[in-house]
Structures are given as structure tokens and as C-alpha cells.
Enzyme design. Sequence first.
Site, PDB file in Angstrom:
ATOM      1  N   ALA A 180       7.535  -0.821   1.402  1.00  0.00           N
ATOM      2  CA  ALA A 180       8.076   0.251   2.252  1.00  0.00           C
ATOM      3  C   ALA A 180       7.107   0.587   3.378  1.00  0.00           C
ATOM      4  CB  ALA A 180       8.357   1.491   1.396  1.00  0.00           C
ATOM      5  N   ILE A 185       0.452  -2.572   3.881  1.00  0.00           N
ATOM      6  CA  ILE A 185       0.263  -4.026   3.849  1.00  0.00           C
ATOM      7  C   ILE A 185       1.581  -4.751   3.549  1.00  0.00           C
ATOM      8  CG2 ILE A 185      -0.787  -5.846   2.428  1.00  0.00           C
ATOM      9  CD1 ILE A 185      -3.292  -3.924   2.206  1.00  0.00           C
ATOM     10  N   ASP A 226      10.580  -1.147  -3.466  1.00  0.00           N
ATOM     11  CA  ASP A 226       9.588  -0.064  -3.471  1.00  0.00           C
ATOM     12  C   ASP A 226      10.123   1.116  -4.255  1.00  0.00           C
ATOM     13  OD1 ASP A 226       7.001   0.400  -1.354  1.00  0.00           O
ATOM     14  OD2 ASP A 226       7.785   2.212  -2.311  1.00  0.00           O
ATOM     15  N   VAL A 233       7.672  -0.637 -10.346  1.00  0.00           N
ATOM     16  CA  VAL A 233       7.145  -1.849 -11.003  1.00  0.00           C
ATOM     17  C   VAL A 233       6.683  -1.602 -12.446  1.00  0.00           C
ATOM     18  CG1 VAL A 233       6.492  -2.980  -8.833  1.00  0.00           C
ATOM     19  CG2 VAL A 233       4.780  -1.603 -10.059  1.00  0.00           C
ATOM     20  N   ASN A 287       2.706  -6.784  -4.619  1.00  0.00           N
ATOM     21  CA  ASN A 287       1.770  -6.068  -3.754  1.00  0.00           C
ATOM     22  C   ASN A 287       1.646  -4.584  -4.091  1.00  0.00           C
ATOM     23  OD1 ASN A 287       0.406  -5.409  -1.057  1.00  0.00           O
ATOM     24  ND2 ASN A 287       2.343  -4.297  -0.890  1.00  0.00           N
ATOM     25  N   TYR A 315      -9.735   1.757 -10.805  1.00  0.00           N
ATOM     26  CA  TYR A 315      -9.143   0.921  -9.748  1.00  0.00           C
ATOM     27  C   TYR A 315      -9.804  -0.460  -9.735  1.00  0.00           C
ATOM     28  CZ  TYR A 315      -7.355  -0.557  -5.201  1.00  0.00           C
ATOM     29  OH  TYR A 315      -6.737  -1.256  -4.186  1.00  0.00           O
TER      30      TYR A 315
END
Length: 297
Positions: free
Chosen positions: A42, A45, A64, A88, A114, A181
Site C-alpha cells: 500500500a 518500499i 495489504d 499476513v 515485503n 526487530y
Amino acid sequence: RRGLSKNLSISSDSLAQSLNRGFSTETGRKLEGKVALITGAARGIGKATAAKFIDNGAKVVVADIDQHIGEETAKELGANAAFIACDVTNESDISNVVDFTISRHGKLDIMYNNAGVACNTPPSIVDLDLQVFDRVMGINVRGVVAGIKHSSRVMIPRRSGSILCTASVTGVMGGLAQHTYSVSKSAVIGVVKSMAAELSSYGIRINSISPFAVPTRFVLEEMSRLYPGVDASRLTEMVQNAGVLKGANCEPIDIANAALYLASDDAKYVSGHNLMVDGGFTSFKTFNFPAHAPDSV
Ligand code: NAD
């Protein structure tokens, strides 16, 4: 000698064929006739990559969690883009977007996993919030694995496909981000290597891309938590100044260009690879000697 010149003309023909593989000489576009599905497309990247793929002749399904921006993006990208809502972390959503792509376009050539999030957790391992850890791993790692699982389901019978995943410089070196992360992105690089071992036997390539910091919304939100009250343009400048390659900044288009290369037949023998797009940041560390020698050594 006649035999030799015949052989030479055969090899120059096959060289020409090899140079032109997957590249439309009419349009100069590298993904002519290909179908791609990109999660987290959306904005940021993913959106830049969707635009790049479409410019190169692909049809793109934009998947998205953000329905509003996703629909606007697909409209902006034009007739060769379609939006479908997808979280996801739900395997059924991933399965559904893959099936949607097949029913709309008849095949899936390129899957780009992604979608990803940053996380706001205390920096020390001692204070690590394991609920946040599970949530971030659910999106950044489990979401990627689910994407690979369901795209492989439709690529394996066709014995072809290219799968991409967004990792990060923080998955290659420690100390660049919070543990959660970093660990999630490190896992993405490992997932790609593990899956490449199986998928290569079906002619399917899988690679990851590790970008340096790009001032997308995700990074600016994280930065504004660290530096409250600092405006977005100053935060953008801070992110860009952290790079080591002078005269250039890491931008979404740099990742889109890397994705185009890996998705296209230009990279037909590249698999299991983690492509750094970091201006050399993770390749070196220079000595930081003082300008003058200290008085006593
Ligand atoms: P972004 O925030 O602009 O885009 C992320 C997109 O993912 C958004 O559209 C968001 O709605 C979507 N998304 C979030 N959770 C989702 C979910 N559960 N299901 C589906 N979609 C979801 O950020 P970006 O910088 O474009 O990030 C894209 C990827 O690049 C992420 O995986 C990120 O970790 C990675 N990355 C970013 C940077 C950077 O500095 N921006 C650096 C290295 C890696």
C-alpha cells in the site's frame, strides 16, 4: 573450418538468445507478461516496487492490511494493479490472495513477501516484552513463511517462479535496532536459505533484500518515538545522514530496482542470496583514530 564457423554462428545465436531472455526487445521491459503479488504494497518500499514492476510490464496484486491506502494505491498505479486486503498473520488471508491472483491472472510468477513492522520495545533484553516479540515475529517471520508456503503451492506445479522477501541490515549486524526487530529480520535471511534448498529442485528461485534505513512512514514513526517533537524533515535528514555512501541516500526506488533485478531473468541463476542495498554500510568499519597521537602511549 566450415564446422568451426557453423559452431561459432550457433554459439553467437545462443548468446543473443541468452542476452534477450525475459527481456522484450519491443518494449525494453523486463517483466513483460509476468504476474506479481506484493505484500505490504500500500505504501513505502512495496508501493515503489509495485510501480517499478508495472513499468516493466507486470500485472501486480497489491496486498495489504490497510484497505483504505491499499485501494488508493491500486487506483494510482492504474489498470495493471489490483488491491486485495490481507493480514499476513492470517494464513487464510495469504492463501486467499494467492488464489485471487490465480483466478484473476491464471498464474503467479513473482511473490514478494515485503510486509513488515517495527516495534517499540525497551532496548535491554532484560526488559524485553515477549508479547510484542510474538506479535512482531508473527508479521515479519511467520507472515513471510506463510507467503512462501502458499506461493510455492502454485509455483511448484509450474516448475518456475521467483520469491523475494524483505530482510534488513539489522538482520545482518547486531546493534542497529531493537532485539526483536533484528531477530525477526535475521530469521528472514535464514528462512530464505532454508527454503532455497528445497525450491531450487523445482526451478524456483528465492532471495532476500536487506535495505539500509529508508525514511518511510514505519521508520519515521519509530524515530519520532525516540525524538519526540522533532519534525519529519529533520528526522528524514537524520536517517539519511546515518549512511556511509556519500552523495546518495537509500530510497524506496533503490529497493525496487534490486527487486526488479532479482525478480527478472537477469537474476536467473541467483538463489538463496541476501542482496544488501546499504551503500556498503555492513561491509566495513573504519578505524576511528584521533587526529593527533595522545601525549603518552
Ligand atoms: P511502510 O510502513 O511504509 O510499509 C509497510 C507496509 O506493510 C504498510 O503498507 C503496512 O500497512 C503493511 N503491513 C503492516 N502489517 C501488515 C500485515 N500484518 N499484513 C499485511 N500488511 C501489513 O514501511 P516500509 O519501510 O516500506 O517497509 C517495508 C518492508 O521493508 C518491511 O518488511 C520493513 O521491515 C522492511 N525494511 C524497511 C527499512 C526502512 O528503513 N524503511 C529498512 C529495512 C527493511
